[in-house]
Design a protein around this motif. Structure first.
Motif, PDB file in Angstrom:
ATOM      1  N   ALA A  20     -68.435  38.562 -53.693  1.00 53.91           N
ATOM      2  CA  ALA A  20     -67.466  37.622 -54.531  1.00 53.91           C
ATOM      3  C   ALA A  20     -66.308  38.336 -54.963  1.00 53.91           C
ATOM      4  O   ALA A  20     -65.198  37.682 -55.184  1.00 53.91           O
ATOM      5  N   ARG A  21     -66.423  39.602 -55.288  1.00 57.91           N
ATOM      6  CA  ARG A  21     -65.307  40.152 -56.012  1.00 57.91           C
ATOM      7  C   ARG A  21     -64.303  40.964 -54.862  1.00 57.91           C
ATOM      8  O   ARG A  21     -63.141  40.695 -55.260  1.00 57.91           O
ATOM      9  N   THR A  22     -64.617  41.174 -53.762  1.00 60.09           N
ATOM     10  CA  THR A  22     -63.787  41.853 -52.878  1.00 60.09           C
ATOM     11  C   THR A  22     -63.396  40.701 -51.626  1.00 60.09           C
ATOM     12  O   THR A  22     -62.453  41.279 -50.838  1.00 60.09           O
ATOM     13  N   TYR A  23     -64.239  39.580 -51.337  1.00 56.49           N
ATOM     14  CA  TYR A  23     -63.951  38.854 -50.142  1.00 56.49           C
ATOM     15  C   TYR A  23     -63.412  37.417 -50.607  1.00 56.49           C
ATOM     16  O   TYR A  23     -63.809  37.065 -51.643  1.00 56.49           O
ATOM     17  N   THR A  24     -62.647  36.974 -49.803  1.00 58.65           N
ATOM     18  CA  THR A  24     -62.357  35.466 -50.115  1.00 58.65           C
ATOM     19  C   THR A  24     -63.052  34.843 -49.005  1.00 58.65           C
ATOM     20  O   THR A  24     -62.882  35.069 -47.896  1.00 58.65           O
ATOM     21  N   ARG A  25     -63.851  33.593 -49.464  1.00 60.74           N
ATOM     22  CA  ARG A  25     -64.645  32.897 -48.707  1.00 60.74           C
ATOM     23  C   ARG A  25     -63.813  31.787 -48.096  1.00 60.74           C
ATOM     24  O   ARG A  25     -63.408  30.917 -48.930  1.00 60.74           O
ATOM     25  N   HIS A  26     -64.077  31.271 -46.950  1.00 59.67           N
ATOM     26  CA  HIS A  26     -63.184  30.229 -46.115  1.00 59.67           C
ATOM     27  C   HIS A  26     -64.295  29.473 -45.284  1.00 59.67           C
ATOM     28  O   HIS A  26     -65.256  30.169 -44.413  1.00 59.67           O
ATOM     29  N   GLY A  27     -64.748  28.212 -45.754  1.00 58.51           N
ATOM     30  CA  GLY A  27     -65.746  27.510 -45.112  1.00 58.51           C
ATOM     31  C   GLY A  27     -65.250  26.996 -43.707  1.00 58.51           C
ATOM     32  O   GLY A  27     -63.940  26.633 -43.461  1.00 58.51           O
ATOM     33  N   THR A  28     -65.981  26.548 -42.913  1.00 56.81           N
ATOM     34  CA  THR A  28     -65.839  25.976 -41.536  1.00 56.81           C
ATOM     35  C   THR A  28     -66.480  24.625 -41.641  1.00 56.81           C
ATOM     36  O   THR A  28     -67.309  24.118 -42.333  1.00 56.81           O
ATOM     37  N   ALA A  29     -66.007  23.683 -40.683  1.00 60.14           N
ATOM     38  CA  ALA A  29     -66.471  22.368 -40.490  1.00 60.14           C
ATOM     39  C   ALA A  29     -68.087  22.458 -40.031  1.00 60.14           C
ATOM     40  O   ALA A  29     -68.880  21.156 -40.326  1.00 60.14           O
ATOM     41  N   ASN A  30     -68.809  23.187 -39.540  1.00 56.15           N
ATOM     42  CA  ASN A  30     -69.956  23.373 -39.187  1.00 56.15           C
ATOM     43  C   ASN A  30     -70.848  24.067 -40.161  1.00 56.15           C
ATOM     44  O   ASN A  30     -71.887  24.462 -40.007  1.00 56.15           O
ATOM     45  N   VAL A  34     -66.579  32.323 -43.460  1.00 61.13           N
ATOM     46  CA  VAL A  34     -66.259  33.789 -43.227  1.00 61.13           C
ATOM     47  C   VAL A  34     -65.738  34.475 -44.482  1.00 61.13           C
ATOM     48  O   VAL A  34     -65.083  33.490 -45.033  1.00 61.13           O
ATOM     49  N   HIS A  35     -66.108  35.413 -44.706  1.00 59.00           N
ATOM     50  CA  HIS A  35     -65.964  36.053 -46.118  1.00 59.00           C
ATOM     51  C   HIS A  35     -64.682  37.058 -45.714  1.00 59.00           C
ATOM     52  O   HIS A  35     -65.041  38.037 -44.883  1.00 59.00           O
ATOM     53  N   LEU A  36     -63.495  36.951 -46.038  1.00 62.36           N
ATOM     54  CA  LEU A  36     -62.460  37.808 -45.456  1.00 62.36           C
ATOM     55  C   LEU A  36     -62.082  38.985 -46.475  1.00 62.36           C
ATOM     56  O   LEU A  36     -61.800  38.593 -47.609  1.00 62.36           O
ATOM     57  N   HIS A  37     -61.905  40.051 -45.979  1.00 60.30           N
ATOM     58  CA  HIS A  37     -61.767  41.301 -46.938  1.00 60.30           C
ATOM     59  C   HIS A  37     -60.087  41.459 -46.530  1.00 60.30           C
ATOM     60  O   HIS A  37     -59.388  41.215 -45.706  1.00 60.30           O
ATOM     61  N   ALA A  38     -59.450  42.091 -47.698  1.00 59.63           N
ATOM     62  CA  ALA A  38     -58.135  42.469 -47.611  1.00 59.63           C
ATOM     63  C   ALA A  38     -57.732  43.376 -46.394  1.00 59.63           C
ATOM     64  O   ALA A  38     -56.636  43.166 -45.738  1.00 59.63           O
ATOM     65  N   ASN A  39     -58.879  44.404 -46.112  1.00 61.03           N
ATOM     66  CA  ASN A  39     -58.591  45.071 -44.847  1.00 61.03           C
ATOM     67  C   ASN A  39     -58.902  44.546 -43.526  1.00 61.03           C
ATOM     68  O   ASN A  39     -58.567  45.256 -42.570  1.00 61.03           O
ATOM     69  N   GLY A  40     -58.993  43.140 -43.492  1.00 63.37           N
ATOM     70  CA  GLY A  40     -58.944  42.757 -42.314  1.00 63.37           C
ATOM     71  C   GLY A  40     -60.603  42.350 -41.663  1.00 63.37           C
ATOM     72  O   GLY A  40     -60.748  41.474 -41.085  1.00 63.37           O
ATOM     73  N   LEU A  41     -61.699  43.331 -42.452  1.00 68.73           N
ATOM     74  CA  LEU A  41     -62.868  42.798 -41.831  1.00 68.73           C
ATOM     75  C   LEU A  41     -63.481  41.341 -42.490  1.00 68.73           C
ATOM     76  O   LEU A  41     -63.165  41.022 -43.458  1.00 68.73           O
ATOM     77  N   MET A  42     -64.439  40.906 -41.514  1.00 67.27           N
ATOM     78  CA  MET A  42     -64.883  39.558 -42.148  1.00 67.27           C
ATOM     79  C   MET A  42     -66.473  39.524 -42.101  1.00 67.27           C
ATOM     80  O   MET A  42     -67.047  40.239 -41.090  1.00 67.27           O
ATOM     81  N   VAL A  43     -67.034  38.824 -42.744  1.00 68.68           N
ATOM     82  CA  VAL A  43     -68.456  38.761 -42.622  1.00 68.68           C
ATOM     83  C   VAL A  43     -68.853  37.123 -42.232  1.00 68.68           C
ATOM     84  O   VAL A  43     -68.320  36.421 -43.142  1.00 68.68           O
ATOM     85  N   LEU A  44     -69.469  37.069 -41.317  1.00 73.58           N
ATOM     86  CA  LEU A  44     -69.868  35.864 -41.159  1.00 73.58           C
ATOM     87  C   LEU A  44     -71.077  35.355 -41.817  1.00 73.58           C
ATOM     88  O   LEU A  44     -72.058  36.082 -41.592  1.00 73.58           O
ATOM     89  N   ALA A  45     -71.464  34.171 -42.327  1.00 75.43           N
ATOM     90  CA  ALA A  45     -72.570  33.702 -43.085  1.00 75.43           C
ATOM     91  C   ALA A  45     -72.389  32.298 -43.104  1.00 75.43           C
ATOM     92  O   ALA A  45     -71.782  31.562 -42.328  1.00 75.43           O
ATOM     93  N   LEU A  46     -73.607  31.774 -43.763  1.00 73.82           N
ATOM     94  CA  LEU A  46     -73.787  30.301 -44.013  1.00 73.82           C
ATOM     95  C   LEU A  46     -73.290  29.954 -45.529  1.00 73.82           C
ATOM     96  O   LEU A  46     -73.521  30.618 -46.269  1.00 73.82           O
ATOM     97  N   LEU A  47     -72.803  28.746 -45.334  1.00 74.19           N
ATOM     98  CA  LEU A  47     -72.346  28.210 -46.908  1.00 74.19           C
ATOM     99  C   LEU A  47     -73.778  27.723 -47.500  1.00 74.19           C
ATOM    100  O   LEU A  47     -74.850  27.362 -46.950  1.00 74.19           O
ATOM    101  N   PRO A  48     -73.691  28.011 -48.859  1.00 78.86           N
ATOM    102  CA  PRO A  48     -74.837  27.505 -49.675  1.00 78.86           C
ATOM    103  C   PRO A  48     -75.428  26.183 -49.133  1.00 78.86           C
ATOM    104  O   PRO A  48     -77.028  26.107 -49.301  1.00 78.86           O
ATOM    105  N   HIS A  49     -74.708  25.004 -48.759  1.00 73.38           N
ATOM    106  CA  HIS A  49     -75.452  23.878 -48.678  1.00 73.38           C
ATOM    107  C   HIS A  49     -75.592  23.562 -46.985  1.00 73.38           C
ATOM    108  O   HIS A  49     -75.982  22.500 -46.589  1.00 73.38           O
ATOM    109  N   HIS A  50     -75.686  24.781 -46.243  1.00 72.05           N
ATOM    110  CA  HIS A  50     -76.063  24.501 -44.879  1.00 72.05           C
ATOM    111  C   HIS A  50     -77.688  24.227 -44.919  1.00 72.05           C
ATOM    112  O   HIS A  50     -78.366  24.694 -45.691  1.00 72.05           O
TER     113      HIS A  50
END
Length: 156
Positions: A20-30, A34-50
């Motif tokens: 939550a502190r270092t990544y920006t979360r962007h939700g998708t339609a499904n 993806v949690h996007l870090h300033a250095n370009g790395l992304m972490v793929l995950a599920l939204l809490p209401h999936h």
């Protein structure tokens, strides 16, 4: 400002997690994100209401895909070096993993962006219930988009 706990002692607000502190979360339609870090790395995950993150979800198996026709084998991923040799290139509609619930229903989880998969969460293979856990241990994959697409992901 501190809240009052049920024990009538002051409560401190919860400390934000690393994600939550270092990544920006962007939700998708499904209902993935993806949690996007300033250095370009992304972490793929599920939204809490999936649906797979709900309390009544019983996940039996998580299987990372092997698509030999497209030369993508995420299960045996072996990434090396600064240029991430051995990483699997994925497109937004490529399946990253398949989740089987206790009833035998299979849900496919997609890459959502064009990137290189540099790491998968191997713990999900042995502990599939982590995917439904509200903690941040249930991430799916770490990906690295092309540098020119890094900004467009946040805009999309």
């Amino acid at each position: 400002m501190m809240e009052q706990c049920p024990q009538r002692e002051p409560c401190w607000p919860p400390v934000p997690t690393e994600l939550a502190r270092t990544y920006t979360r962007h939700g998708t339609a499904n209902l993935q994100c993806v949690h996007l870090h300033a250095n370009g790395l992304m972490v793929l995950a599920l939204l809490p209401h999936h649906p797979l993150r709900q309390p009544d979800a019983h996940i039996a198996k998580v299987a990372y895909t092997t698509d030999r026709a497209k030369n993508k084998d995420l299960h045996n991923l072996d990434v090396r070096g600064g240029k991430k040799a051995g990483a699997a290139h994925v497109a937004p509609r490529d399946v990253v993993c398949q989740v089987t619930d206790a009833d035998g229903r299979v849900t496919e989880l997609y890459a959502c962006v064009r990137a290189k998969v540099v790491q998968i969460n191997r713990r999900l293979i042995n502990e599939p219930q982590l995917l439904a856990d509200p903690s941040e241990e249930g991430w799916i994959a770490v990906m690295l988009p092309k540098s020119d697409e890094h900004r467009s992901i946040a805009d999309a």
